[in-house]
Design an enzyme around this catalytic site. Structure first.
Site, PDB file in Angstrom:
ATOM      1  N   HIS A 223       0.877  -1.181   0.000  1.00  0.00           N
ATOM      2  CA  HIS A 223       0.000   0.000   0.000  1.00  0.00           C
ATOM      3  C   HIS A 223       0.912   1.227   0.000  1.00  0.00           C
ATOM      4  O   HIS A 223       1.565   1.528  -0.994  1.00  0.00           O
ATOM      5  CB  HIS A 223      -0.934  -0.084   1.213  1.00  0.00           C
ATOM      6  CG  HIS A 223      -2.066   0.903   1.254  1.00  0.00           C
ATOM      7  ND1 HIS A 223      -2.351   1.786   0.238  1.00  0.00           N
ATOM      8  CD2 HIS A 223      -3.004   1.148   2.224  1.00  0.00           C
ATOM      9  CE1 HIS A 223      -3.408   2.513   0.573  1.00  0.00           C
ATOM     10  NE2 HIS A 223      -3.815   2.151   1.773  1.00  0.00           N
ATOM     11  N   HIS A 262      -2.234  -2.296  -9.624  1.00  0.00           N
ATOM     12  CA  HIS A 262      -3.233  -1.678  -8.760  1.00  0.00           C
ATOM     13  C   HIS A 262      -4.474  -2.548  -8.764  1.00  0.00           C
ATOM     14  O   HIS A 262      -4.831  -3.117  -9.790  1.00  0.00           O
ATOM     15  CB  HIS A 262      -3.590  -0.272  -9.261  1.00  0.00           C
ATOM     16  CG  HIS A 262      -4.230   0.569  -8.210  1.00  0.00           C
ATOM     17  ND1 HIS A 262      -5.573   0.512  -7.940  1.00  0.00           N
ATOM     18  CD2 HIS A 262      -3.694   1.461  -7.333  1.00  0.00           C
ATOM     19  CE1 HIS A 262      -5.832   1.342  -6.957  1.00  0.00           C
ATOM     20  NE2 HIS A 262      -4.735   1.927  -6.561  1.00  0.00           N
ATOM     21  N   ASP A 316       2.701   5.646  -6.673  1.00  0.00           N
ATOM     22  CA  ASP A 316       3.928   5.600  -5.881  1.00  0.00           C
ATOM     23  C   ASP A 316       5.192   5.479  -6.713  1.00  0.00           C
ATOM     24  O   ASP A 316       6.296   5.629  -6.193  1.00  0.00           O
ATOM     25  CB  ASP A 316       3.878   4.416  -4.903  1.00  0.00           C
ATOM     26  CG  ASP A 316       3.082   4.757  -3.656  1.00  0.00           C
ATOM     27  OD1 ASP A 316       2.986   5.954  -3.348  1.00  0.00           O
ATOM     28  OD2 ASP A 316       2.570   3.835  -3.013  1.00  0.00           O
TER      29      ASP A 316
HETATM   30  N1  CMC Z   1       4.722  -6.772 -10.247  1.00  0.00           N
HETATM   31  C1  CMC Z   1       4.599  -7.974 -10.831  1.00  0.00           C
HETATM   32  N2  CMC Z   1       3.427  -8.630 -10.925  1.00  0.00           N
HETATM   33  C2  CMC Z   1       2.343  -8.019 -10.423  1.00  0.00           C
HETATM   34  C3  CMC Z   1       2.395  -6.766  -9.823  1.00  0.00           C
HETATM   35  C4  CMC Z   1       3.649  -6.135  -9.738  1.00  0.00           C
HETATM   36  N3  CMC Z   1       3.786  -4.941  -9.163  1.00  0.00           N
HETATM   37  N4  CMC Z   1       1.169  -6.402  -9.418  1.00  0.00           N
HETATM   38  C5  CMC Z   1       0.343  -7.421  -9.752  1.00  0.00           C
HETATM   39  N5  CMC Z   1       1.072  -8.407 -10.348  1.00  0.00           N
HETATM   40  C6  CMC Z   1       0.564  -9.663 -10.842  1.00  0.00           C
HETATM   41  C7  CMC Z   1      -0.019 -10.491  -9.713  1.00  0.00           C
HETATM   42  O1  CMC Z   1       0.997 -11.280  -9.090  1.00  0.00           O
HETATM   43  C8  CMC Z   1      -1.044 -11.308 -10.424  1.00  0.00           C
HETATM   44  O2  CMC Z   1      -0.375 -12.347 -11.111  1.00  0.00           O
HETATM   45  P1  CMC Z   1      -1.100 -13.789 -11.297  1.00  0.00           P
HETATM   46  O3  CMC Z   1      -2.359 -13.492 -12.058  1.00  0.00           O
HETATM   47  O4  CMC Z   1      -0.086 -14.564 -12.054  1.00  0.00           O
HETATM   48  O5  CMC Z   1      -1.363 -14.279  -9.899  1.00  0.00           O
HETATM   49  C9  CMC Z   1      -1.565 -10.355 -11.498  1.00  0.00           C
HETATM   50  O6  CMC Z   1      -0.533  -9.402 -11.697  1.00  0.00           O
HETATM   51  C10 CMC Z   1      -2.828  -9.637 -11.160  1.00  0.00           C
HETATM   52  O7  CMC Z   1      -2.636  -8.948  -9.951  1.00  0.00           O
HETATM   53  P2  CMC Z   1      -3.879  -8.199  -9.295  1.00  0.00           P
HETATM   54  O8  CMC Z   1      -4.849  -9.221  -8.860  1.00  0.00           O
HETATM   55  O9  CMC Z   1      -4.344  -7.153 -10.243  1.00  0.00           O
HETATM   56  O10 CMC Z   1      -3.210  -7.474  -8.081  1.00  0.00           O
HETATM   57  P3  CMC Z   1      -3.887  -7.217  -6.695  1.00  0.00           P
HETATM   58  O11 CMC Z   1      -5.112  -6.428  -6.886  1.00  0.00           O
HETATM   59  O12 CMC Z   1      -4.020  -8.469  -5.898  1.00  0.00           O
HETATM   60  O13 CMC Z   1      -2.767  -6.334  -5.988  1.00  0.00           O
HETATM   61  C11 CMC Z   1      -1.315  -4.544  -5.616  1.00  0.00           C
HETATM   62  C12 CMC Z   1      -2.659  -4.957  -6.197  1.00  0.00           C
HETATM   63  C13 CMC Z   1      -1.203  -3.032  -5.626  1.00  0.00           C
HETATM   64  C14 CMC Z   1      -1.226  -5.034  -4.157  1.00  0.00           C
HETATM   65  C15 CMC Z   1      -0.200  -5.185  -6.461  1.00  0.00           C
HETATM   66  O14 CMC Z   1      -0.298  -4.717  -7.789  1.00  0.00           O
HETATM   67  C16 CMC Z   1       1.183  -4.911  -5.894  1.00  0.00           C
HETATM   68  O15 CMC Z   1       1.608  -5.606  -4.981  1.00  0.00           O
HETATM   69  N6  CMC Z   1       1.922  -3.903  -6.452  1.00  0.00           N
HETATM   70  C17 CMC Z   1       3.220  -3.561  -5.932  1.00  0.00           C
HETATM   71  C18 CMC Z   1       3.078  -2.707  -4.677  1.00  0.00           C
HETATM   72  C19 CMC Z   1       2.624  -1.312  -5.001  1.00  0.00           C
HETATM   73  O16 CMC Z   1       3.150  -0.655  -5.897  1.00  0.00           O
HETATM   74  N7  CMC Z   1       1.651  -0.808  -4.211  1.00  0.00           N
HETATM   75  C20 CMC Z   1       1.157   0.561  -4.353  1.00  0.00           C
HETATM   76  C21 CMC Z   1      -0.264   0.578  -4.845  1.00  0.00           C
HETATM   77  S1  CMC Z   1      -0.805   2.239  -5.328  1.00  0.00           S
HETATM   78  C22 CMC Z   1      -0.806   3.137  -3.856  1.00  0.00           C
HETATM   79  C23 CMC Z   1      -1.912   2.717  -2.961  1.00  0.00           C
HETATM   80  O17 CMC Z   1      -3.028   3.252  -3.080  1.00  0.00           O
HETATM   81  O18 CMC Z   1      -1.708   1.856  -2.115  1.00  0.00           O
END
Ligand code: CMC
Length: 380
Positions: A223, A262, A316
Site C-alpha cells: 500500500h 493496482h 507511488d
Molecule cells: N509486479 C509484478 N506482478 C504483479 C504486480 C507487480 N507490481 N502487481 C500485480 N502483479 C501480478 C499479480 O501477481 C497477479 O499475477 P497472477 O495473475 O499470475 O497471480 C496479477 O498481476 C494480477 O494482480 P492483481 O490481482 O491485479 O493485483 P492485486 O489487486 O491483488 O494487488 C497490488 C494490487 C497493488 C497489491 C499489487 O499490484 C502490488 O503488490 N503492487 C506492488 C506494490 C505497489 O506498488 N503498491 C502501491 C499501490 S498504489 C498506492 C496505494 O493506493 O496503495
C-alpha cells in the site's frame, strides 16, 4: 446435491460495500474524480488547502471559505506537550510507528475526543490534518538530535512541512511539488487504509482511533510503503542497463515490482503522470538524471509487456524519486503519504457515521468439525 459453498470474493475484490460521494474511480480508463472534479484539474489548478475543503464540505470553497479553512489549518499545527514527550520516548522507532503512536496520544488529549458527530469529526479531521506534518517532522528532527522546528504560519501546508523538516524555507518550486503530491494522495475511495478506517468508524469508535488504524494499514509495502521500495529498487539497479535483469529476477521468483499494479486501475493510474514530468525536471535540475532514466527504462521497456495484464505504474512509482531528490530520507516516504491522506480518511469516517452500519463480513470456515476435547493429561 447443489453445492452449498458460499461464493467467496477473496480480498473483497469487486465487492461494493456501500455508496460514496467521496471519489469516483474508473480503473479501466484511469479516471479519478474527487467529489466530481477531475484529478488532472485539481492537481494542476488547485491547492491542498482547497482540496481539504472540497473533501470535507463537498464543494469547492469560495474565497472567504478557503481563507477560513486555511487560517484554521495554520492555527492548528502545534502539538500538545504530551505528543512531543512521547515522540522523544519512541525516537528510534520507524517514523510510521511513531506517527501511529503520536496520533493515538492526540486522541487521548483532543478536546472533542468523545464527540463522534459529523461536525466534530470534521473539526477533528482538520486538526489532525494540521498536526500530522508537525508530528512527522518533529519525530525526524528529534531522532536526528535536532530540536523540532516550530510551524511557520506564513507558509502554506506544503511549504511549512518542508520548512519544519529541513529548518529552511523551501523554494516556490519545492512547495509546489509537495502541494501536488499532497493533492494526489488526499483521497482514493475504498483503498485498504480508508476501508480499515471506515471499519473502525463503523463500530462508532472515534476519528483518532480510525486514523491510527489507517496509519497502521498504510504502512505496508503493498500500500503506502511502495514509494520507499521503488527508490530502494532504483538505487539497487544503479544503471538503466541493469533494470531488465533485476526485474526479471524478481518476477521469476514470484515477487512484485514495486510501484506497478493496482487493484482497481487496469490502465495507467491517473495520478502517476503528475509525478513523472516533475521527477524528470527535478532530476535534471539536481544533476542526477540517472534515477529518472532507470525508472523510465523500467516503465517504458522492461514492464511494457505487463501492460497487457493491466499492470501499469501507480501513484507511488515516481513519488519516491521526487522525495529522494528533495533530500527526504526514505523512511519518511510513507508518512508523507499519510500527511496527504488525512482528509480522505476523515471524509470516509464522516460518511460512515452519517449512515452507519457495522462492517462485518463473513469468512467460510474450512477447518475440522466437532472434534472431541481431550483433557491435557491424556494428550500424546
Ligand atoms: N509486479 C509484478 N506482478 C504483479 C504486480 C507487480 N507490481 N502487481 C500485480 N502483479 C501480478 C499479480 O501477481 C497477479 O499475477 P497472477 O495473475 O499470475 O497471480 C496479477 O498481476 C494480477 O494482480 P492483481 O490481482 O491485479 O493485483 P492485486 O489487486 O491483488 O494487488 C497490488 C494490487 C497493488 C497489491 C499489487 O499490484 C502490488 O503488490 N503492487 C506492488 C506494490 C505497489 O506498488 N503498491 C502501491 C499501490 S498504489 C498506492 C496505494 O493506493 O496503495
Amino acid at each position: 446435491m447443489a453445492d452449498q459453498s458460499p461464493q467467496i470474493f477473496r480480498g473483497l475484490r469487486g465487492v461494493y460495500a456501500d455508496t460514496t460521494t467521496s471519489s469516483f474511480i474508473d480503473g479501466e480508463v484511469g479516471k479519478l474524480l474527487y467529489r466530481g472534479y477531475n484529478i488532472h484539474d485539481l492537481a494542476e489548478k488547485s491547492t491542498f488547502e482547497e482540496i481539504v475543503y472540497l473533501l470535507l464540505y463537498g464543494e469547492l470553497p469560495t474565497k472567504p471559505q478557503l481563507a477560513e479553512i486555511d487560517g484554521t489549518l495554520r492555527a492548528s499545527r502545534s502539538l500538545p506537550s504530551e505528543v512531543i514527550d512521547v515522540l522523544k520516548v519512541v525516537k528510534d522507532s520507524h517514523p510510521m510507528d511513531a506517527l501511529r503512536t503520536a496520533v493515538s496520544v492526540l486522541g487521548c488529549v483532543d478536546p472533542e475526543r468523545d464527540d463522534n458527530s459529523v461536525e466534530a469529526t470534521r473539526r477533528k479531521g482538520i486538526r489532525i490534518t494540521a498536526q500530522v506534518p508537525t508530528i512527522v517532522t518533529a519525530h525526524h528532527r528529534i531522532r536526528s538530535g535536532q530540536d523540532p522546528v516550530d510551524p511557520d504560519p506564513g507558509l502554506n501546508h506544503a511549504g511549512n512541512f518542508l520548512y519544519m523538516l529541513f529548518g529552511e524555507r523551501p523554494t516556490e518550486e519545492e512547495m509546489k511539488l509537495m502541494d501536488v503530491d499532497f493533492i494526489i494522495h488526499a483521497e482514493h475511495g475504498s483503498n485498504a487504509s480508508s476501508f480499515a478506517a471506515r471499519v473502525a468508524a463503523s463500530t462508532v469508535s472515534d476519528l483518532h482511533s480510525a486514523v491510527v488504524t489507517g496509519v497502521g494499514v498504510l504502512k505496508g509495502p503493498w500500500h503506502g510503503g511502495a514509494a520507499e521500495a521503488v527508490m530502494k529498487m532504483a538505487l539497487d539497479i544503479g544503471t538503466p542497463e541493469n533494470a531488465e535483469a533485476y526485474a526479471r529476477n524478481i518476477i521469476d521468483n514470484g515477487g512484485r515490482i514495486m510501484g506497478f499494479g493496482h487493484r482497481v486501475y487496469k490502465a495507467e493510474d491517473p495520478r502517476a503522470g503528475h509525478m513523472r514530468d516533475r521527477s524528470e525536471s527535478l532530476s535534471r535540475q539536481k544533476g542526477q538524471p540517472q534515477w529518472f532514466q532507470i525508472l523510465s527504462h523500467l516503465e517504458r521497456e522492461v514492464m511494457r509487456p505487463y501492460q497487457a495484464k493491466g499492470i501499469y505504474v501507480n501513484v507511488d512509482f515516481w513519488a519516491g524519486s521526487i522525495y529522494y531528490l528533495l533530500g527526504i530520507p526514505d523512511d519518511l516516504f510513507v508518512p508523507i503519504f499519510a500527511v496527504g491522506r488525512i482528509p480522505g480518511w476523515t471524509l470516509q469516517c464522516m460518511e460512515q457515521y452519517e449512515d452507519n452500519i457495522i462492517i462485518r463480513p463473513l469468512t467460510e470456515y474450512v477447518g475440522p468439525m466437532d472434534l472431541e476435547y481431550v483433557p491435557i493429561e491424556d494428550r500424546g
